[in-house]
Design an enzyme around this catalytic site. Structure first.
Site, PDB file in Angstrom:
ATOM      1  N   GLU A  36       0.800  -1.235   0.000  1.00 44.94           N
ATOM      2  CA  GLU A  36       0.000   0.000   0.000  1.00 44.94           C
ATOM      3  C   GLU A  36       0.832   1.284   0.000  1.00 44.94           C
ATOM      4  OE1 GLU A  36      -2.740  -0.340   3.264  1.00 44.94           O
ATOM      5  OE2 GLU A  36      -3.539  -2.258   2.560  1.00 44.94           O
TER       6      GLU A  36
ATOM      7  N   GLU B 257      -6.169 -10.763  -1.104  1.00 44.76           N
ATOM      8  CA  GLU B 257      -6.961 -10.540   0.118  1.00 44.76           C
ATOM      9  C   GLU B 257      -8.444 -10.488  -0.227  1.00 44.76           C
ATOM     10  OE1 GLU B 257      -5.487  -7.287   2.477  1.00 44.76           O
ATOM     11  OE2 GLU B 257      -3.407  -7.644   1.880  1.00 44.76           O
TER      12      GLU B 257
END
Length: 345
Positions: free
Chosen positions: A131, A236
């Site tokens: 991220e 995810e």
């Protein structure tokens, strides 16, 4: 699942401490039966594995690797560098002032060498950086970026490659279907490749809802990674059935924390059959896309094992009852599970 999809891509799950240590015996048995790749949901993040300088806690990580070896499971280490769940001391000097670039790089190098080196040849892939970009494709102004500069990603990948030359190395992010974010991430990836820095894949987190993402945009992102020759992984995956309290902030920013409101928790008493069907249809559409690009997609990992332990019950609003996975709170397969099995009969 793992057997049905064996000719296409690996099927994985994120596991928690109960699954790893066996205190959730039903969950652990389900993991061994259904999945051939595992990721620790939290137990290999910096705050868990090195909470204090030089004090490493490998108990859960060791147990996960041992369990995976016993069951022939591919292990992904998550994550070596992230702006969240990293202790404050990492970014400070001995006087509590901001660390220098040199100090922070030395800590990053030591952490990666210690963690990756411990599992050299035993953990098959690493989420090296997590991220690093904002939704508009700009660099996230994290402390990693502010102190080291944009080359912190390059340095992290170089450290990881040196620590285990055989392990696969990945960049991981959410909302990769958005054109602006895709552009930012892919510019970084191409820059690494041009410098000869080893990177093996890009992880698309896949925290979705019933209304999305737009599959055309998602496919464009898969193709963008394919053009570089790298792998795509859905790392995810979950599909929330609950309304999101702020559509502009949908994604996976764990700092979001809305006060519990009943209007955003409509299925506390159970999941209506028609919503279960909608969830199954949503998963089917995604997997139809994945199957079309199975030569590029190496892994699809669900972020959790069963509904009761999913993080979506707590994020972005604690106290909700969500149903985002393939197995219910009694470890039984849901309609969504059966729909995905039927796709590859």
């Amino acid at each position: 699942m793992k057997d049905r999809y064996s000719e296409h891509f690996m099927i994985g799950a994120a596991v928690n401490t109960g699954h790893i240590m066996g205190t959730d015996a039903e969950g652990q048995a389900l993991v061994a039966a259904q999945f051939n790749t595992l990721t620790a949901e939290n137990d290999m993040k910096w705050e868990q594995i090195q909470p204090e300088p030089g004090q490493f806690d490998f108990r859960s990580a060791d147990a996960l690797v041992a369990f995976s070896e016993e069951n022939g499971i591919f292990v992904v280490g998550h994550t070596l560098l992230w702006h969240q769940q990293t202790p404050a001391w990492v970014f400070e000097d001995e006087n509590g002032k901001p660390a220098s670039r040199e100090l922070l790089l030395s800590r990053l190098k030591h952490h990666i060498e210690t963690v990756v080196g411990r599992y050299k040849g035993r953990v098959q892939g690493w989420d090296v950086v997590n991220e690093a970009f904002e939704e508009d494709g700009s660099w996230r102004k994290s402390k990693w970026f502010e102190i080291i500069g944009p080359d912190y990603i390059e340095q992290a990948f170089r450290y990881a490659a040196a620590a285990d030359p055989e392990a696969e190395l990945y960049y991981n992010d959410y909302n990769m279907f958005k054109a602006a974010k895709r552009s930012g991430v892919m510019s970084m990836v191409k820059a690494l490749l041009e410098k000869g820095v080893r990177i093996d894949g890009v992880g698309f987190q896949g925290h979705y809802g019933l209304g999305g993402p737009d599959l055309g945009n998602l496919e464009a992102s898969i193709l963008a990674v394919k053009e570089t020759g790298l792998q795509v992984m859905f790392t995810e995956l979950d599909i929330s059935v609950l309304p999101f309290p702020d559509q502009e902030k949908m994604g996976a920013d764990i700092s979001l924390d809305f006060e519990l409101q009943e209007e955003f928790n409509p299925y506390a008493a159970g999941l209506p059959a028609e919503v279960g069907k909608e969830l199954a249809d949503g998963y089917s559409r995604l997997f139809e896309l994945f199957l079309r690009h199975s030569e590029t997609i190496s892994r699809v990992t669900f972020w959790g094992v069963e509904d009761g332990s999913s993080w979506r019950n707590s994020w972005p609003m604690a106290g909700r009852t969500d149903y985002p996975l393939l197995f219910d709170r009694n470890y039984q397969p849901k309609q969504a599970f059966h729909a995905l099995v039927e796709l590859v009969k």
